[in-house]
Design an enzyme around this catalytic site. Structure first.
Site, PDB file in Angstrom:
ATOM      1  CD1 TRP A   1       8.909 -14.519 -37.898  1.00 59.91           C
ATOM      2  CD2 TRP A   1       7.234 -13.112 -37.466  1.00 59.91           C
ATOM      3  NE1 TRP A   1       8.538 -13.945 -39.085  1.00 59.91           N
ATOM      4  CE2 TRP A   1       7.514 -13.066 -38.844  1.00 59.91           C
ATOM      5  CE3 TRP A   1       6.219 -12.295 -36.959  1.00 59.91           C
ATOM      6  CZ2 TRP A   1       6.798 -12.250 -39.735  1.00 59.91           C
ATOM      7  CZ3 TRP A   1       5.509 -11.479 -37.854  1.00 59.91           C
ATOM      8  CH2 TRP A   1       5.809 -11.471 -39.215  1.00 59.91           C
TER       9      TRP A   1
ATOM     10  CG  HIS B   1       2.663  -9.182 -47.711  1.00 63.06           C
ATOM     11  ND1 HIS B   1       3.867  -9.826 -47.841  1.00 63.06           N
ATOM     12  CD2 HIS B   1       2.766  -8.072 -48.459  1.00 63.06           C
ATOM     13  CE1 HIS B   1       4.648  -9.142 -48.647  1.00 63.06           C
ATOM     14  NE2 HIS B   1       4.008  -8.079 -49.049  1.00 63.06           N
TER      15      HIS B   1
ATOM     16  CE  LYS C   1       8.356   5.086 -51.619  1.00 64.99           C
ATOM     17  NZ  LYS C   1       7.240   5.974 -51.539  1.00 64.99           N
TER      18      LYS C   1
ATOM     19  CG  HIS D   1      15.910 -12.596 -33.424  1.00 59.10           C
ATOM     20  ND1 HIS D   1      16.686 -11.476 -33.180  1.00 59.10           N
ATOM     21  CD2 HIS D   1      15.844 -12.714 -34.773  1.00 59.10           C
ATOM     22  CE1 HIS D   1      17.071 -10.958 -34.335  1.00 59.10           C
ATOM     23  NE2 HIS D   1      16.572 -11.675 -35.324  1.00 59.10           N
TER      24      HIS D   1
ATOM     25  CG  HIS E   1       3.927 -13.428 -51.551  1.00 53.08           C
ATOM     26  ND1 HIS E   1       3.845 -12.138 -51.993  1.00 53.08           N
ATOM     27  CD2 HIS E   1       4.378 -13.336 -50.276  1.00 53.08           C
ATOM     28  CE1 HIS E   1       4.234 -11.323 -51.040  1.00 53.08           C
ATOM     29  NE2 HIS E   1       4.564 -12.017 -49.993  1.00 53.08           N
ATOM     30  CG  HIS E   2       4.187 -14.696 -46.834  1.00 57.57           C
ATOM     31  ND1 HIS E   2       5.398 -14.263 -46.368  1.00 57.57           N
ATOM     32  CD2 HIS E   2       3.524 -13.574 -47.225  1.00 57.57           C
ATOM     33  CE1 HIS E   2       5.462 -12.939 -46.461  1.00 57.57           C
ATOM     34  NE2 HIS E   2       4.343 -12.503 -46.982  1.00 57.57           N
TER      35      HIS E   2
ATOM     36  CG  ASP F   1       1.094  16.933 -28.010  1.00 54.42           C
ATOM     37  OD1 ASP F   1       1.004  15.740 -28.343  1.00 54.42           O
ATOM     38  OD2 ASP F   1       1.800  17.326 -27.057  1.00 54.42           O
TER      39      ASP F   1
ATOM     40  NE  ARG G   1      12.674 -18.959 -41.836  1.00 49.62           N
ATOM     41  CZ  ARG G   1      11.612 -18.151 -41.887  1.00 49.62           C
ATOM     42  NH1 ARG G   1      10.756 -18.222 -42.897  1.00 49.62           N
ATOM     43  NH2 ARG G   1      11.408 -17.248 -40.960  1.00 49.62           N
TER      44      ARG G   1
ATOM     45  CE1 TYR H   1       5.804  -5.175 -48.583  1.00 46.19           C
ATOM     46  CE2 TYR H   1       3.796  -4.538 -49.689  1.00 46.19           C
ATOM     47  CZ  TYR H   1       4.974  -5.248 -49.666  1.00 46.19           C
ATOM     48  OH  TYR H   1       5.329  -6.016 -50.731  1.00 46.19           O
TER      49      TYR H   1
ATOM     50  CB  SER I   1      11.264  10.375 -49.115  1.00 51.24           C
ATOM     51  OG  SER I   1      11.064   9.104 -49.666  1.00 51.24           O
TER      52      SER I   1
ATOM     53  CB  THR J   1       9.237  -1.253 -54.973  1.00 51.99           C
ATOM     54  OG1 THR J   1       8.071  -1.804 -54.375  1.00 51.99           O
ATOM     55  CG2 THR J   1      10.329  -1.161 -53.941  1.00 51.99           C
TER      56      THR J   1
ATOM     57  CD  GLU K   1       3.594  -6.005 -38.416  1.00 47.47           C
ATOM     58  OE1 GLU K   1       2.506  -5.424 -38.277  1.00 47.47           O
ATOM     59  OE2 GLU K   1       4.617  -5.730 -37.770  1.00 47.47           O
TER      60      GLU K   1
ATOM     61  CB  SER L   1      -0.104  -0.673 -27.923  1.00 48.59           C
ATOM     62  OG  SER L   1       0.918   0.160 -28.387  1.00 48.59           O
ATOM     63  CB  SER L   2      -0.523  -1.437 -33.133  1.00 49.47           C
ATOM     64  OG  SER L   2       0.767  -1.869 -32.866  1.00 49.47           O
TER      65      SER L   2
END
Lengths: 294, 539
Positions: B155, B267, B345, B90, B316-317, B119, B464, B271, B282, B342, B269, B183-184
């Site tokens: 994950w 991290h 924003k 998931h 921080h993870h 294009d 979890r 964002y 926006s 943040t 990622e 790909s990315s």
């Protein structure tokens, strides 16, 4: 860079991308199957991997030939040229980060993890896992030699690695000579210095193979000899892989120069590969300092 | 008056929109080859979006299986190992298969039209970037049927769960990740090159629509961190098959090394999954507030700051993994710093709406819900950033609540907002507004019922990734599961609305929305197959 894109060339439909995706899938699935296969399916997996590899080789050659042909037809504007330049530049940046991950791992292990495991510093309690383990670099005795036997000796930086440093740095210089000659339209010198670069690259690779052979047969330095062997081989191995690719690309360029392609003003393929070669060279200097000497 | 005859807005009318066939620029090819061989950014964008929707539904089904199991304490539906496979798949599918491709699809469709380019800069590469994905995800989904089952280590695939104790299918997972990475990276290179090199005269950087800006910054993040992901899975592969000891302390390596390298990718990622969402919101809020975006340049600088900070907060993870005190403090304070840009924003979005003549069409509803609910996710993130408190929250449902609040009503809502906002431009037809609003309200209610109670069970200590739980968590879990099914099934309305929008004629004007500003609203709806074959004039 804001510009007029009066005639930006948007190519027609192309079957290369989808074929390349299939090839990539064959290679990925084939590799996975080879690594995990039971004995009876191993051949099939290997076949899949080989088919993927041959396909991707064929596609790369025809895709780049098509791009080169389009360029010769004059379909590409200066703006298109800039697109390729930006593209190659950022591709190399991503390669830099790929190596940065392994260098980062090396530094983390040397500066933090191993001293802690050896009982030093704030997290030194982890020494209780293997009491009496002494931190040293190169790590000749691993915490658990029954699982990972440390290397007996390590590669002497002042023999083959020093020679290889000289070879690779020299090859960057000769490549620049070749580029200068191309700009001045001295085509004989262009191909001469390019050929010298290729020879230097191949010689580098030869000595790298010799070094690996010695490491495995005489020094007891293998992938499995603890973290020293792991970091040593992953860094030098991926570098060697990049030198191999770079050499193959240089050979392609040499062939194209000999066939009379590229002009003094327009030769982006040449430049892109030169950038790549210099990048590989810079990585080597980092390797020489941080993997071999220090 | 038909759409093509409508006048385009005065300041941008010089851009020539190609409606006639020319030698190189003709309409789409017939049949299925159009999709296989295409070099057209709109085709590729559509494929990305459909692919993302398919993955969203696949990952969603897995989420519903998880919620079914968690409806009651005890084991009802599945064995713990299969539960672990579901949480892992998931997460991977939603992150790499649903959210990221959706934003790449939006980028493909919108960036060339927004900046006035013909294009994407490298169209064939663009097609390749897309077509790698279906193969990569087929391979990853195929692991579900392999011996030993699919990846079951979460994950984040922490070593040694993903190395020493992993099922054999982990090897295929590694290669699938490699393919997604390729790909990315190619997609990101394409975005950067397009934005930097394909702008017409007058489209200076500080005039770029904010969606373009946020994508430019996202693309840099992708280029800098996807190779690190490739590096970390390569080290896993070596540990599993070639006897190395990167993540094994017995050989002098360190399992914590895995976490450092993974989160150095991970991290930025997260964002990557939220910055384009900021861009979408926006775009939408000014349109429906009928005001210019408040603080455009501060938005650009705030986005850049967030991107920079994302590189120095990864640990921080890992507060509970055993880091020196200096590390805990540094990563705690650096993380809290993110609240500043943040906050800028969120302030700007609210200030844009302030005294605007607002209307509440479906995209705007999703955008406003984004601002509110994303902020809730941001606040719980701020709580998690406090290292000593995180010792209590770590690996509980509080974390699950936090990141689902930023990802579902954050990223996913912004993708839905974008879909409703631009559907009339893509298809030429208005969607069914009533059904859109119904979809919004059901989603909004469903999402909050699902994830809000998770804060409570998390703070009370429910861990979890466990299929069973203590009895005192039963009520809140039952509520969460009901919410999940409301949210899940209301997505059928979304799909129905999209399909009927494509099929039912309800001609949209070129401008589509009354207050819409930007180059994409100057071309007819649906946008012609090739837009801006000559550069538009931008004043």
């Amino acid at each position: 860079m804001q510009t007029e894109h009066q005639e930006y060339y948007v190519p027609d439909q192309s079957y290369y991308p989808i074929l390349a995706s299939i090839a990539l899938f064959f290679m990925a699935f084939g590799s996975g199957a080879v690594l995990t296969a039971a004995e009876n399916t191993g051949d099939l997996a290997m076949l899949m991997l080989l088919i993927g590899f041959v396909m991707i080789l064929f596609i790369i050659i025809s895709w780049f030939s098509k791009v080169a042909a389009e360029s010769r037809q004059g379909l590409y504007s200066p703006q298109m040229d800039r697109s390729f330049r930006w593209g190659m530049g950022w591709f190399i940046s991503s390669e830099v980060m790929f190596f940065a991950a392994f260098f980062g791992a090396l530094f983390y292990i040397r500066v933090l993890a191993l001293p802690w495991l050896g009982g030093e510093g704030e997290k030194g309690v982890s020494n209780m896992l293997w009491e009496g383990f002494v931190n040293q670099w190169p790590l000749m005795t691993t915490p658990d030699p029954s699982q990972f036997k440390g290397p007996e000796k390590i590669v002497d930086p002042w023999h083959i690695p020093l020679l290889n440093t000289i070879l690779l740095v020299a090859s960057s210089v000769t490549l620049t000579f070749s580029h200068k000659a191309l700009k001045l339209n001295k085509r004989h010198w262009t191909s001469f210095w390019l050929a010298v670069t290729v020879v230097l690259g191949v010689t580098f690779l030869y000595y790298q193979v010799v070094e690996y052979h010695e490491a495995y047969t005489e020094l007891g330095l293998t992938l499995a000899s603890g973290i020293y062997g792991s970091t040593f081989f992953i860094l030098t191995g991926f570098h060697g892989f990049h030198v191999t690719l770079g050499t193959l690309m240089l050979i392609c360029i040499l062939v194209r120069v000999l066939e009379g392609e590229f002009s003094g003003k327009k030769h982006f393929a040449f430049e892109a590969i030169a950038w790549y070669w210099h990048f590989v060279d810079v990585v080597w200097v980092g390797l020489f300092i941080f993997v071999y000497i220090l | 008056m038909s759409a093509t005859e409508q006048t385009v807005s005065a300041d941008m009318q010089h851009g020539e929109v190609n409606t006639q066939d020319t030698e190189h620029h003709h309409g789409p090819a017939k049949g299925f080859s159009r999709w296989l061989f295409t070099t057209n950014h709109k085709d590729i964008g559509s494929m990305y979006l459909w692919f993302s929707l398919a993955m969203f539904m696949t990952g969603g089904c897995m989420a519903l299986l998880i919620r079914m199991e968690l409806f009651q304490p005890g084991l009802q539906m599945m064995q713990p190992d299969f539960f672990n496979q579901m949480t892992t798949m998931h997460g991977l599918i939603m992150v790499f298969g649903a959210v990221m491709p959706a934003f790449v699809g939006l980028a493909n469709w919108m960036i060339p039209m927004m900046i006035g380019a013909p294009d994407m800069a490298l169209p064939r590469l663009n097609n390749w970037s897309f077509w790698i994905l279906p193969f990569a995800f087929s391979m990853m989904l195929f692991t579900l049927f392999m011996e030993g089952g699919a990846p079951n280590f979460g994950w984040t695939f922490y070593a040694p769960l993903s190395t020493t104790y992993a099922p054999p299918s982990v090897t295929f997972f590694i290669f699938a990740v490699h393919m997604m990475g390729i790909s990315s990276i190619m997609g990101a290179i394409n975005v950067i090159v397009t934005i930097l090199n394909m702008r017409p005269k007058g489209m200076v950087m500080m005039k770029l629509p904010l969606f373009v800006w946020t994508w430019l910054i996202t693309a840099f993040l992708l280029i800098l961190v996807m190779p690190v992901l490739a590096g970390v899975v390569t080290m896993m592969l070596m540990d599993i098959h070639f006897g190395t000891s990167f993540f094994s302390a017995a050989g002098g390596g360190d399992p914590v090394l895995f976490q450092h390298v993974f989160w150095f990718f991970g991290h930025p990622e997260v964002y990557i999954m939220i910055l384009p969402a900021f861009g979408v919101v926006s775009e939408i809020i000014p349109t429906f507030s009928r005001k210019k975006l408040f603080g455009y340049s501060s938005m650009v600088y705030a986005t850049s700051s967030i991107a920079f900070l994302s590189f120095i907060v990864w640990a921080h993870h890992m507060f509970t993994v055993g880091m020196p005190l200096a590390g805990e403090l540094f990563f705690m304070f650096a993380t809290m710093l993110i609240a500043v840009p943040t906050g800028v924003k969120v302030f700007n979005w609210v200030a844009t709406m302030f005294r605007g003549s607002m209307t509440f069409e479906t995209p705007m509803l999703f955008a406003i819900a984004f601002v509110v609910l994303f902020s809730i996710g941001g606040f719980s993130g701020l709580m998690l950033a406090i290292a000593p408190v995180d010792f209590q929250y770590h690996d509980t449902y509080f974390v699950v609540a936090h990141f689902h609040y930023v990802l579902v009503p954050g990223s996913v809502f912004s993708i839905m907002a974008a879909a409703y906002y631009w559907l009339p431009k893509w298809t030429g037809n208005y969607y069914n507004e009533k059904m859109g609003k119904l979809h919004f309200w059901l989603s909004f209610i469903g999402i909050n019922i699902t994830f809000f109670p998770m804060h409570f069970v998390g703070l009370a200590g429910m861990p979890r990734r466990i299929p069973d739980y203590a009895l005192q968590f039963a009520d809140f879990n039952a509520v969460s599961s009901v919410g999940a099914f409301i949210f899940g099934f209301s997505q059928l309305l979304f799909i129905y609305n999209i399909v009927s929008c494509i099929r039912t004629k309800n001609q949209a004007t070129p401008e589509v929305w009354e207050g819409a500003k930007g180059l994409e609203w100057t071309v007819p709806s649906p946008a012609p197959y090739h837009t801006f074959t000559t550069p538009p004039k931008v004043d």
